[in-house]
Write an enzyme that holds these catalytic residues in place. Sequence first.
Site, short mmCIF file in Angstrom:
data_model
loop_
_atom_site.label_atom_id
_atom_site.label_comp_id
_atom_site.label_asym_id
_atom_site.label_seq_id
_atom_site.Cartn_x
_atom_site.Cartn_y
_atom_site.Cartn_z
CD GLN B 123 -1.42 0.27 3.59
OE1 GLN B 123 -2.16 1.22 3.46
NE2 GLN B 123 -1.45 -0.53 4.64
CB SER B 126 1.91 7.25 5.06
OG SER B 126 0.90 6.76 5.89
CB SER B 158 4.19 -3.17 5.16
OG SER B 158 4.03 -2.45 6.36
CD GLU B 240 -4.42 -0.55 7.05
OE1 GLU B 240 -4.80 0.47 6.44
OE2 GLU B 240 -3.22 -0.82 7.26
CG ASN B 347 -5.38 3.03 18.35
OD1 ASN B 347 -5.38 2.68 17.16
ND2 ASN B 347 -5.39 2.16 19.34
CD GLU B 348 -2.77 8.72 19.19
OE1 GLU B 348 -2.42 8.31 18.06
OE2 GLU B 348 -2.42 8.15 20.25
#
Lengths: 336, 363
Positions: B123, B126, B158, B240, B347-348
């Site tokens: 992927q 980012s 990754s 995801e 998680n933020e």
Amino acid sequence: MTPEQLALRDAVRGLLDKHSDVRAAIETPHGYDKDLWARLTDIGVLPIPEQYGGSGATFDETRIALEELGRTLTPSPLLASAIAAHALLTSTGAEFRGRLLRRIAEGAVATLAWDSVAVTATPAIDYPEVNAASDYLDGAARYVLDGDLAEILLVSDGEFLYEVDPATLSREHTPTIDQTRRLATVHLSNAPALRVGRWSPEIRDFALAALSAEQVGAAARALELTVEYTKTRVQFGKPIGSFQALKHRMADLHVLVETARSAALAANDEVSAAVAKVYCSEAFFSVAAEMVQLHGGIAITWEHDAHLYFKRAHGSRQLFGSPQDHIRRLTRFAHR
Amino acid sequence: MDLSLDAATIEFQAEVRSWLATHVRPLSSMDTPDGFEEHRAWERQLASARLSVVSWPAEFGGREASLLQWLVFEEEYHAAGAPGRVSQNGIFLLAPTLFAFGTDEQRARILPAMARADEVWAQAWSEPEAGSDLASLRSTAVRCDGGWLLRGQKTWSSRAAFADRAFGLFRTGPGERHRGLTYLLFDLRAEGVSVRPIAQLDGEPGFAEIFLDDVFVPDHDVVGAVGDGWRVAMSTAGNERGLTLRSPGRFLAAAGRLVELYRKNPDPALRDRVVDAWIGAQAYRLHTFGALSSPPSGPAASVTKVFWSELDVALHETALDLLGEAAPGWRDGWLFSLAGPIYAGTNEIQRNVIAERILGLPR
């Protein structure tokens, strides 16, 4: 801190700023920078009185230096040598003390392999089992700080302290997840051992207090680096440190670091040393884990130092007994 | 709620269990070049038993398994200690997007090769300046004869250093932030692509940066409409974060191993944490079974993501505390668990999604 202690802190910090290169040090065969160690001993950070060739520093000064070494994660024989020096000073006869302390004061790396079983009765784990047989020792000591390098090797069987000539035993570096800390296994097979004093639990308490100081330094620095990063990393058009969700987490970490520092400074007997070990271990681990989370992806890389702090935090938590080991010991006091 | 399995599912479970029992063997880390190829070969073995993509239609290599059967497959897979899925970015993230937004031609061309791991996907979301704030991404796709030219830099991709193809978001304009983005597929070995591996905290080169310098993408590799990339990508992000990438089987297996560990090293100081972790895995399993009728996607996937990623960290930390220093079997999983609260949207960000889009709190 007194003005002298502040000056000492600045001197050590200045020295480390200038000369400490953790990545280079862990690549060397012995895992630490020998020149830096010589400079550090020159500053006078080992707790050795002047009458034994030392600088007259006390544990207060050693703890300042350990906190600074913790901040930078600098691999150094200070922790091991300070514990060995303290053991010699408090628990051995004068006839052995002078000879060995003088060598340590001159920079000889010293270590103490002490019997963790007395502290941490975790049966599944093979803690040092060293049995004194008159003047010969058998067994193996694990997780000995700088144990494969030390020129002066003290061993405790839980009752006595022995000086063992490193030439009479085999020892090996045992790498752990924390590459910034040198640990070794020492194998004793009919090794001639000189009985130099008596083991005292006070030596353990000193070791716990010393380690706590180092943990506090590392935790404080890990938080500083995190705060710095969140001030400069911009997302959604703002530094991420401006988001309340992150601010509050870092504020909580600050509370943790400051209370941990108080616990470390207060450690001076069996209970307070155990409290410091538990509290500082948990505080440092929390800060290091949050350091990873607050940095995000960059912290998952080898290149960034966050994993070094994280791995040190994990290793220190286990060293000299895990928090739960000490908690079990503390419950005995709570029930009194 | 009735959690008992029907006859067909029981039969399927038995088949999967026995196949795994004979075929599972330890492989090297898939974040290394050799380990990657070992994992590709493993995917091919799975595919030959029609077990690589059980929930897909048969024409693409699947067996049209129900969601319940897929959950059963995952439980068996993790309980057997089977290898990590090197094709996970493709089968769990890109494939659901193609089912929802792709063309028949794209599905026929891409999915069978993905199911056999002939093409392993990475992927490319980012960028150095666009992580949590993905909509600030700057890489562009510029119109050219017969397609698009990609320019820019992607990161945290990754295994991109070993994979074959990648999917990502590119700015095609007009408009800013979420507008004017397009979802594109590209070849990692195409002219103009350079990939630089990044060593992870375990020392393995599992991450990569991708540099794109006028990389040609034909029109047939645009997924969804030009300019509609954000919506298309968010469906993938939901996958995801949600169920597919992190099935309960993985945590049930880890919780089971943790309980075993406690039996061998009972430590009263850690008892509550072991039980909490086990309860967490059970709760996650029940949550996913509860979601069988409507799999979590969109904002609901954020709930799942926060839950599984923090559960994973707790499971591993507890195991390490139980074992003390002698924890080689758990160490790699522990280090990997640290990344869980970061990847797939931190998680933020998930908590913001829950607060704003589920609870309706003001932005």
